[in-house]
Enzyme design. Structure first.
Site, PDB file in Angstrom:
ATOM      1  N   CYS A  18     -16.453  -9.609   5.419  1.00 13.33           N
ATOM      2  CA  CYS A  18     -15.806  -8.311   5.233  1.00 13.33           C
ATOM      3  C   CYS A  18     -14.557  -8.490   4.363  1.00 13.33           C
ATOM      4  O   CYS A  18     -13.669  -9.276   4.699  1.00 13.33           O
ATOM      5  CB  CYS A  18     -15.444  -7.729   6.599  1.00 13.33           C
ATOM      6  SG  CYS A  18     -14.665  -6.113   6.479  1.00 13.33           S
ATOM      7  N   CYS A  45     -19.553   1.672   8.651  1.00 19.60           N
ATOM      8  CA  CYS A  45     -18.777   1.021   9.706  1.00 19.60           C
ATOM      9  C   CYS A  45     -17.534   1.880   9.898  1.00 19.60           C
ATOM     10  O   CYS A  45     -16.716   2.005   8.985  1.00 19.60           O
ATOM     11  CB  CYS A  45     -18.401  -0.395   9.260  1.00 19.60           C
ATOM     12  SG  CYS A  45     -17.267  -1.234  10.378  1.00 19.60           S
ATOM     13  N   CYS A  56     -19.490  -6.602   3.523  1.00 22.25           N
ATOM     14  CA  CYS A  56     -18.854  -5.340   3.896  1.00 22.25           C
ATOM     15  C   CYS A  56     -17.540  -5.259   3.127  1.00 22.25           C
ATOM     16  O   CYS A  56     -16.882  -6.279   2.920  1.00 22.25           O
ATOM     17  CB  CYS A  56     -18.577  -5.339   5.407  1.00 22.25           C
ATOM     18  SG  CYS A  56     -17.643  -3.893   5.961  1.00 22.25           S
ATOM     19  N   CYS A  97       0.216   4.881   6.989  1.00 18.73           N
ATOM     20  CA  CYS A  97      -0.418   4.665   8.299  1.00 18.73           C
ATOM     21  C   CYS A  97       0.587   3.960   9.230  1.00 18.73           C
ATOM     22  O   CYS A  97       1.021   2.837   8.940  1.00 18.73           O
ATOM     23  CB  CYS A  97      -1.673   3.827   8.139  1.00 18.73           C
ATOM     24  SG  CYS A  97      -2.727   4.399   6.785  1.00 18.73           S
ATOM     25  N   CYS A 148       0.830  -1.205   0.000  1.00 24.79           N
ATOM     26  CA  CYS A 148       0.000   0.000   0.000  1.00 24.79           C
ATOM     27  C   CYS A 148       0.869   1.262   0.000  1.00 24.79           C
ATOM     28  O   CYS A 148       1.883   1.327   0.686  1.00 24.79           O
ATOM     29  CB  CYS A 148      -0.921  -0.005   1.212  1.00 24.79           C
ATOM     30  SG  CYS A 148      -2.070   1.386   1.217  1.00 24.79           S
ATOM     31  N   CYS A 178       0.314   0.241  10.304  1.00 30.59           N
ATOM     32  CA  CYS A 178      -0.113  -0.798   9.358  1.00 30.59           C
ATOM     33  C   CYS A 178       1.015  -1.601   8.730  1.00 30.59           C
ATOM     34  O   CYS A 178       1.897  -1.057   8.056  1.00 30.59           O
ATOM     35  CB  CYS A 178      -0.959  -0.172   8.258  1.00 30.59           C
ATOM     36  SG  CYS A 178      -1.674  -1.444   7.182  1.00 30.59           S
ATOM     37  N   ARG A 208     -17.837  -3.290  17.747  1.00 31.69           N
ATOM     38  CA  ARG A 208     -17.118  -4.469  17.272  1.00 31.69           C
ATOM     39  C   ARG A 208     -15.767  -4.603  17.965  1.00 31.69           C
ATOM     40  O   ARG A 208     -14.933  -3.707  17.866  1.00 31.69           O
ATOM     41  CB  ARG A 208     -16.916  -4.282  15.769  1.00 31.69           C
ATOM     42  CG  ARG A 208     -16.646  -5.492  14.963  1.00 31.69           C
ATOM     43  CD  ARG A 208     -16.652  -5.122  13.478  1.00 31.69           C
ATOM     44  NE  ARG A 208     -17.970  -4.738  12.993  1.00 31.69           N
ATOM     45  CZ  ARG A 208     -18.882  -5.598  12.550  1.00 31.69           C
ATOM     46  NH1 ARG A 208     -18.629  -6.885  12.533  1.00 31.69           N
ATOM     47  NH2 ARG A 208     -20.060  -5.176  12.125  1.00 31.69           N
TER      48      ARG A 208
HETATM   49  N1  SAM Z   1      -6.758   0.318   3.106  1.00 35.33           N
HETATM   50  C1  SAM Z   1      -8.047   0.496   3.634  1.00 35.33           C
HETATM   51  C2  SAM Z   1      -8.124   1.605   4.655  1.00 35.33           C
HETATM   52  O1  SAM Z   1      -7.111   1.965   5.225  1.00 35.33           O
HETATM   53  O2  SAM Z   1      -9.219   2.092   4.870  1.00 35.33           O
HETATM   54  C3  SAM Z   1      -8.639  -0.760   4.239  1.00 35.33           C
HETATM   55  C4  SAM Z   1      -7.779  -1.714   5.041  1.00 35.33           C
HETATM   56  S1  SAM Z   1      -7.106  -1.092   6.573  1.00 35.33           S
HETATM   57  C5  SAM Z   1      -5.970  -2.366   6.992  1.00 35.33           C
HETATM   58  C6  SAM Z   1      -8.447  -1.230   7.729  1.00 35.33           C
HETATM   59  C7  SAM Z   1      -8.233  -0.787   9.132  1.00 35.33           C
HETATM   60  O3  SAM Z   1      -7.487  -1.750   9.845  1.00 35.33           O
HETATM   61  C8  SAM Z   1      -7.471   0.486   9.391  1.00 35.33           C
HETATM   62  O4  SAM Z   1      -8.249   1.629   9.214  1.00 35.33           O
HETATM   63  C9  SAM Z   1      -7.067   0.342  10.849  1.00 35.33           C
HETATM   64  O5  SAM Z   1      -8.037   0.920  11.681  1.00 35.33           O
HETATM   65  C10 SAM Z   1      -7.023  -1.179  11.053  1.00 35.33           C
HETATM   66  N2  SAM Z   1      -5.656  -1.643  11.314  1.00 35.33           N
HETATM   67  C11 SAM Z   1      -4.658  -1.768  10.417  1.00 35.33           C
HETATM   68  N3  SAM Z   1      -3.522  -2.214  11.012  1.00 35.33           N
HETATM   69  C12 SAM Z   1      -3.812  -2.375  12.315  1.00 35.33           C
HETATM   70  C13 SAM Z   1      -3.043  -2.794  13.447  1.00 35.33           C
HETATM   71  N4  SAM Z   1      -1.762  -3.122  13.336  1.00 35.33           N
HETATM   72  N5  SAM Z   1      -3.651  -2.860  14.643  1.00 35.33           N
HETATM   73  C14 SAM Z   1      -4.956  -2.510  14.756  1.00 35.33           C
HETATM   74  N6  SAM Z   1      -5.726  -2.105  13.726  1.00 35.33           N
HETATM   75  C15 SAM Z   1      -5.166  -2.022  12.519  1.00 35.33           C
HETATM   76  C1  DTB Z   2     -11.251  -2.911  11.521  1.00 33.87           C
HETATM   77  O1  DTB Z   2     -11.554  -1.898  12.171  1.00 33.87           O
HETATM   78  N1  DTB Z   2     -10.380  -3.815  11.913  1.00 33.87           N
HETATM   79  C2  DTB Z   2     -10.207  -4.847  10.919  1.00 33.87           C
HETATM   80  C3  DTB Z   2     -11.271  -4.465   9.862  1.00 33.87           C
HETATM   81  N2  DTB Z   2     -11.781  -3.216  10.352  1.00 33.87           N
HETATM   82  C4  DTB Z   2     -10.890  -4.354   8.448  1.00 33.87           C
HETATM   83  C5  DTB Z   2      -8.792  -4.901  10.434  1.00 33.87           C
HETATM   84  C6  DTB Z   2      -7.790  -5.121  11.538  1.00 33.87           C
HETATM   85  C7  DTB Z   2      -6.453  -5.284  10.920  1.00 33.87           C
HETATM   86  C8  DTB Z   2      -5.393  -5.641  11.940  1.00 33.87           C
HETATM   87  C9  DTB Z   2      -4.049  -5.749  11.352  1.00 33.87           C
HETATM   88  C10 DTB Z   2      -3.880  -6.824  10.332  1.00 33.87           C
HETATM   89  O2  DTB Z   2      -4.341  -7.984  10.545  1.00 33.87           O
HETATM   90  O3  DTB Z   2      -3.258  -6.570   9.294  1.00 33.87           O
HETATM   91 FE1  SF4 Z   3      -2.907   1.167   3.342  1.00 30.23          FE
HETATM   92 FE2  SF4 Z   3      -2.777  -0.026   5.700  1.00 30.23          FE
HETATM   93 FE3  SF4 Z   3      -3.234   2.583   5.580  1.00 30.23          FE
HETATM   94 FE4  SF4 Z   3      -5.153   0.846   4.730  1.00 30.23          FE
HETATM   95  S1  SF4 Z   3      -4.372   1.086   6.819  1.00 30.23           S
HETATM   96  S2  SF4 Z   3      -4.474   2.717   3.714  1.00 30.23           S
HETATM   97  S3  SF4 Z   3      -3.850  -0.806   3.903  1.00 30.23           S
HETATM   98  S4  SF4 Z   3      -1.354   1.525   4.917  1.00 30.23           S
END
Ligand code: SAM
Ligand code: DTB
Ligand code: SF4
Length: 339
Positions: free
Chosen positions: A98, A190, A130, A58, A54, A61, A262
């Site tokens: 989802c 959501c 979702c 973030c 990506c 992430c 959730r």
């Molecule tokens: N790329 C899209 C976005 O950012 O909206 C969708 C996927 S993103 C991985 C979805 C959500 O996962 C993020 O908004 C964040 O709240 C959660 N998330 C990602 N990495 C995480 C982590 N290490 N621990 C907890 N939540 C995480």
């Molecule tokens: C949300 O709030 N948490 C989920 C779902 N929406 C998409 C994602 C959590 C991702 C946690 C880190 C990972 O597994 O990569």
């Molecule tokens: Fe990309 Fe992760 Fe940020 Fe979603 S949360 S926009 S997958 S870097």
């Protein structure tokens, strides 16, 4: 009877958050019982349909290309593979599927066409579908809605003030614009966030304040505890104390009385007793399956054992929403249905 209010002040929300813990849980449990069936928990299944690589930054992430994590980039899955996973999830008892993609935003291309096919196909399984695919403009939101998408996940993650400390490649207002587009297209919203990223209590309250001010409030609010992944800037964050998670869930339940709260990332660290406190405090949804998007989650069988121990039951799909159920059925196609 508690009501949905959009005029909570930050001070009021902070006072709720700081209520002595057991009193707070009692108050939240009382609100929960006014608006929801106690003991009923939605079981959702999460599938990463496009993983890693990506362009966003973030800080939490593991899928951001710029961090050196163990996540392997995987291009968009095929429709039949996704249908197989969805069928398996349904047979195991999930009522919502989802689909997550590591995209900054949705673009008009063949990949998006494929996601539309996935949505239509899963509708045929009578599951709520979702998607979480990054930012959406009005046109793309309308296409997803037309395909019968039930919900769109797009987290605000933290307070407006803290946002620039966590993400620099987009703004808080970009996030809110996408939520507007989702709402305008008629899908359910959501949106929630993450605790444990080094934010202050005020940031947690600020995040809830943004959510309660959305009108209507999001139907679903994920509360994630950070999963600190090696290689991300957050790798050294200490685990979130169980009590912070309980406080956050209880406060969310009181100020977002009708939303599904959730329990999302971080259930591994909570254990069954910690999760039990969260369910008591009004959490009524989980992601089941041994993987979230890229990080570990409790095994499905462990969750079913927890349901047994705590006397929880799984909520059926589209409960109380016959109009959306009919819309999803209308949009369904037989694409790749394997059961
Ligand atoms: N790329 C899209 C976005 O950012 O909206 C969708 C996927 S993103 C991985 C979805 C959500 O996962 C993020 O908004 C964040 O709240 C959660 N998330 C990602 N990495 C995480 C982590 N290490 N621990 C907890 N939540 C995480
Ligand atoms: C949300 O709030 N948490 C989920 C779902 N929406 C998409 C994602 C959590 C991702 C946690 C880190 C990972 O597994 O990569
Ligand atoms: Fe990309 Fe992760 Fe940020 Fe979603 S949360 S926009 S997958 S870097």
């Amino acid at each position: 009877m508690s009501e949905v209010r959009h005029n909570w002040t930050k001070e009021e929300i902070l006072n709720i958050y700081n209520t002595p813990l057991l009193e707070l849980v009692y108050q939240a449990a009382t609100v929960h019982r006014q608006h929801h069936t106690a003991g009923e928990v939605q079981v959702s299944s999460l599938l990463s349909i496009k993983t890693g690589g990506c362009v966003e930054d973030c800080a939490y992430c593991p899928q951001a290309a710029r961090y050196n994590t163990e996540v392997k980039v995987q291009k968009l899955m095929q429709v039949d593979e996704v249908m197989e996973m969805a069928t398996r999830a349904k047979n195991a008892g999930a009522s919502r599927m989802c689909l997550g993609a590591a995209w900054r935003e949705v673009r008009n291309n063949r990949d998006f066409d494929r996601v539309i096919e996935m949505v239509k196909g899963i509708n045929g399984l009578e599951m709520e579908v979702c998607c979480t695919l990054g930012m959406l403009d009005e046109e793309k939101a309308a296409r997803l809605a037309e395909a019968g998408l039930y919900a769109y996940n797009h987290n605000i993650d933290t307070s407006k003030e803290n946002y620039t400390n966590i993400i620099s490649t987009r703004t808080y207002d970009d996030r809110l614009d996408t939520l507007k587009n989702v709402r305008k297209a008629g899908m359910t919203v959501c949106s929630g966030g993450i605790i444990g990223m080094g934010e202050s209590v005020d940031d947690r309250i600020g995040m809830l304040h943004t959510l309660v001010n959305l009108n209507p409030q999001p139907e679903s609010v994920p509360i994630n505890a950070l999963v600190a992944v090696e290689g991300t800037p957050m790798e050294d964050q200490p685990p979130v104390p169980v009590w912070d998670m309980v406080r956050m869930v209880a406060t969310a339940r009181i100020v977002l009385p009708k939303s599904a709260v959730r329990l999302s990332a971080g259930r591994m660290q909570l254990g069954v007793p910690g999760q039990a406190m969260c369910f008591m405090a009004g959490a009524n949804s989980i992601f089941a399956g041994d993987k979230l998007l890229t990080t570990p989650n409790p095994e499905f069988d462990e969750d079913m054992q927890m349901f047994e121990i705590l006397g929880l039951t799984a909520k059926e799909a589209f409960k109380g929403d016959p109009a959306r159920k009919a819309k999803a059925a209308e949009a369904a196609t037989g694409v790749g249905v394997t059961a």
